[in-house]
Design an enzyme around this catalytic site. Structure first.
Site, PDB file in Angstrom:
ATOM      1  N   ASP A 164     -17.361 -54.018  -8.787  1.00  0.00           N
ATOM      2  CA  ASP A 164     -17.254 -52.997  -8.835  1.00  0.00           C
ATOM      3  C   ASP A 164     -15.828 -51.945  -8.804  1.00  0.00           C
ATOM      4  O   ASP A 164     -14.790 -52.841  -8.777  1.00  0.00           O
ATOM      5  CB  ASP A 164     -18.195 -51.914  -7.994  1.00  0.00           C
TER       6      ASP A 164
HETATM    7  C1  NOJ Z   1     -18.376 -48.106 -12.233  1.00  0.00           C
HETATM    8  C2  NOJ Z   1     -20.214 -48.229 -11.912  1.00  0.00           C
HETATM    9  O1  NOJ Z   1     -20.429 -47.987 -10.008  1.00  0.00           O
HETATM   10  C3  NOJ Z   1     -19.906 -49.392 -12.221  1.00  0.00           C
HETATM   11  O2  NOJ Z   1     -21.334 -49.603 -12.696  1.00  0.00           O
HETATM   12  C4  NOJ Z   1     -19.140 -49.404 -13.690  1.00  0.00           C
HETATM   13  O3  NOJ Z   1     -19.856 -50.720 -14.702  1.00  0.00           O
HETATM   14  C5  NOJ Z   1     -18.453 -49.484 -13.148  1.00  0.00           C
HETATM   15  N1  NOJ Z   1     -17.709 -48.456 -12.832  1.00  0.00           N
HETATM   16  C6  NOJ Z   1     -17.121 -49.424 -15.076  1.00  0.00           C
HETATM   17  O4  NOJ Z   1     -17.581 -49.076 -16.039  1.00  0.00           O
END
Ligand code: NOJ
Length: 728
Positions: free
Chosen positions: A260
């Site tokens: 993530d």
């Molecule tokens: C953080 C989020 O938890 C995730 O779901 C997302 O894909 C990423 N940011 C990228 O924006």
């Protein structure tokens, strides 16, 4: 509408030219097997330099390219930079793309065909904009009703989550886009998500939280995103047990694990644990200079040279990425990336919406859960109505303008998605007001009051209408945006914007009150016993066609057949899980998540999981069960369902298994559902097959317990119409 017809036509024409490639690919529909993809990937990667392999595994930095994440292109072989873009319900930071129903609403359809149709359009749109990895589906189980991002996923039940997740992966990937299942794993609250440890026992981990991942891995998912939180005290993106042992080992996942965003905190342990892509990989400096690979990039290359990470491991990262890319056919004519995230305006305009609004409208209508319908007040009968009152800000547009809040971080006007990285911009929105006006026809007078706090006006407008429809909302999202004091997770389960008072004021004033609630999840309904509230309608988060989908159901064009993908309790204290502010978030409820907790502890919910009414009625009969020796069909069952009401409609026939007592399972577990459309007066025979997957529990390994089982077939988790027993 925004543009004149001439401009739409021009844009569509340009888009048609730019989109020549997507069509061809989408028609192929046949993806390579992992073995075929691996042999190509291995041949390619064997020619790559260490630096290029590391580059494939490393992001180029947040805000520095045109996607939320981009990898580096290779030099030693011709391998492109790949684009990774949110999210689970459409393309984030995109124009001319569809803003469709959220996953939680898609789950409420309990309709496999619609789940797949939606996934195909998601994949087509990402493909059309040149997105290599779509950052969805989200498979976070709705562990407790406060979870801010639960609307991005498919609800509280692992079986439903697994079916919907696998169909979503299938649809997206068959359009040539790599799906990304997230957030792996135990990312079930926003509170302290970067620091807390979700602590769980092996069995609960497998049976509840891993289950949907097992199903998407079987479907060939190309990527999995490891989450921010720790799992049993080790960060999910450094966790050798969850990534290497379970995901890649037990489940046999062959694609690439990506972190993530900024969940990556060091160089060596993540590589050893099985992470394959660092995202977005940047040190955010005040002047946003491009610092490649905060922890990987040159740091990983050095770690290999120092013998801290083996080159084989890096080769394996690159091979997994290239294999996913080959598997989805991205080596052939993949479209140029035309996203304009982070205000990059140089890309050409590409319109990918096609006629996807039709699917959005269909899913939205099929997902409407009818909770109450006293005196059959719905569907509204245009012939008998002369005046309808619409009350509440949720009936109308955002007064500050469409997309006026970044990542939809506000609750102004009608609510059709939550907030955060899982939100997208609306190309347009058909509000409930507009949808109802269109279908009410000219002879019905429609009056409005949008002010949620002006109870006098609300009561006045309601008092002289034949029917008063009062609207309210409850919102939530991701923790980097705080809305009305809610840091992602919900502070409570009450309606927003004075909703309870508004509903009471309207119900006091009009004896034909219909309540419509757009919500991310369950809410408390202190007014539910008000005698003037005749109907309660639950459309979820339907996206841009929200008003049309709702009006289809209110006026009876569509007979409601949505079912709750979570439990609505009578009171807050009936739920067993709240976001925990401790650094240890202990999953002490174990297998008792959602309805399983209510069943196991004899707590009567207000509306149970799987519940929803129809304008017709269905009779169940003739349940037959037989056992076989085949692993994938140990038990087969059939049941007859009769539409004995006055109109055609669809029923969601649900199959729950009661395990032998010795298995230590909650009383019943959803293990099958079929949505069947049956004409009035007709019947349909519905079949279920339960194999080793559906009948196993985790006891050091997946085991089918011996003993006597119960099969419950019904219209919800508590409206059981037929039962049978069988022994294995
Ligand atoms: C953080 C989020 O938890 C995730 O779901 C997302 O894909 C990423 N940011 C990228 O924006």
């Amino acid at each position: 509408m925004y543009f004149s017809l001439g401009k739409v036509a021009l844009i569509t024409l340009l888009a048609g030219l730019a989109n020549a490639a997507p069509k061809g690919h989408a028609d192929q529909k046949k993806l390579l097997s992992w073995d075929e993809a691996y042999s190509k990937a291995e041949a390619l990667v064997s020619k790559m330099s260490l630096e290029d392999k590391v580059g494939m595994a490393t992001g180029s930095g947040w805000g520095l390219d045109n996607c939320v994440g981009n990898t580096y292109a290779g030099n030693s072989t011709d391998f492109p930079s790949l684009c990774l873009q949110d999210g689970p319900l459409g393309i984030r930071f995109a124009d001319n793309a569809t803003a469709g129903p959220a996953a939680i609403t898609t789950a409420a359809t309990f309709d496999r065909d619609l789940m797949l149709k939606r996934a195909h359009y998601l994949g087509k749109e990402s493909y059309g904009k040149g997105v290599n990895f779509q950052l969805g589906p989200c498979l976070d189980i709705y562990r407790g009703p406060y979870a801010g991002r639960a609307w991005e996923a498919f609800g509280e039940d692992p079986y439903l989550q697994g079916v919907a997740g696998a169909l979503t992966v299938k649809g997206i990937q068959s359009e040539g886009v790599i799906a990304t299942a997230k957030h792996f794993i135990l990312n079930n609250q926003e509170l302290n998500r970067h620091t807390s440890s979700s602590n769980v026992d092996d069995r609960t981990l497998r049976e509840v939280y891993l289950w949907p991942y097992a199903r998407v891995v079987e479907e060939g998912v190309g990527s999995v995103m490891c989450s921010y939180n720790r799992v049993n005290h080790t960060y999910a993106c450094e966790n050798e047990y969850t990534i290497n042992t379970i995901l890649k080992g037990e489940l046999g996942f062959r694609g690439a694990v990506q972190t993530d965003w900024f969940a990556h905190m060091e160089t060596v342990q993540s590589a050893k644990a099985g992470v394959d892509i660092e995202m977005p990989a940047s040190i955010i400096s005040p002047c946003l200079t491009r610092v490649p690979g905060a922890h990987w990039g040159p740091n990983l290359t050095q770690a290999v040279k120092d013998g801290k990470v083996s080159e084989d491991r890096v080769t394996n990262m690159a091979t997994r990425i290239a294999a996913a890319w080959y598997k989805m056919g991205q080596d052939k004519d993949f479209p140029e990336t035309t996203l304009r995230s982070f205000n990059r305006s140089e890309a050409p305009t590409v319109v990918v919406m096609d006629d996807h609004a039709k699917i959005v409208r269909e899913v939205g209508a099929a997902a409407v859960v009818l909770l109450e319908n006293d005196d059959n007040i719905l569907p509204l009968n245009e012939e008998k109505l002369s005046k309808i009152a619409l009350i509440g800000s949720d009936a109308g547009p955002n007064p500050d303008g469409l997309n006026s809040c970044a990542d939809q971080g506000c609750d102004n006007g009608t609510l059709a998605m939550g907030w955060g990285s899982g939100a997208v911009d609306y190309p347009y929105i058909v509000t409930p007001k507009e949808g109802i006006e269109k279908q009410a026809g000219g002879s019905i007078d429609i009056t409005y009051s949008y002010d949620d706090w002006d109870l006098v006006k609300a009561a006045n407008v309601a008092s002289d209408a034949d029917v008063a429809i009062v609207f309210s909302t409850s919102d939530s999202g991701e923790e980097y945006i705080v809305v009305d004091g809610n840091v992602g997770d919900r502070n409570n389960l009450s309606l927003w914007n004075n909703g309870d008072e508004l509903i009471k004021a309207v119900a006091d004033a009009n004896q034909n009150t219909v309540v419509v609630i757009h919500s991310v999840g369950p809410v408390l309904m202190p007014w539910i016993d008000h005698p003037n509230i005749k109907a309660v309608v639950w459309p979820g988060l339907p996206g841009q066609e929200t008003g049309n989908s709702l009006a289809d159901v209110l006026f009876g064009k569509v007979n409601p057949s949505g079912r709750l993908p979570y439990t609505i309790a009578k009171k807050e204290g009936d739920y067993n899980v709240k976001p925990s502010n401790e650094s240890d978030v202990n999953y002490i409820e174990k297998l008792e998540v959602g309805y399983k907790h209510f069943d196991a502890n004899n707590i009567e919910p207000l509306y149970e999981f799987g519940y929803g009414l129809s304008y017709t009625s269905f009779k169940y009969s003739d349940l037959k069960v037989k056992t076989t020796k085949k692993e994938d069909a140990l038990v087969k069952a059939t049941v007859t369902v009769n539409n004995d009401g006055d109109v055609d409609g669809a029923e969601v026939v649900q199959a729950y298994i009661g395990f032998p007592e010795s298995a230590g399972e909650p009383p019943k577990l959803l293990r099958g559902f079929e949505k069947v459309f049956i004409k009035k007066g007709k019947k349909s025979k519905v079949s279920f097959t339960f194999g080793k997957t559906e009948l196993s529990i985790w006891d050091q390994e997946w085991t089918v317990p011996s003993g006597e089982y119960k099969l419950y077939i019904g219209a919800s988790s508590r409206d059981i119409r037929q039962t049978a027993t069988f022994s294995l």
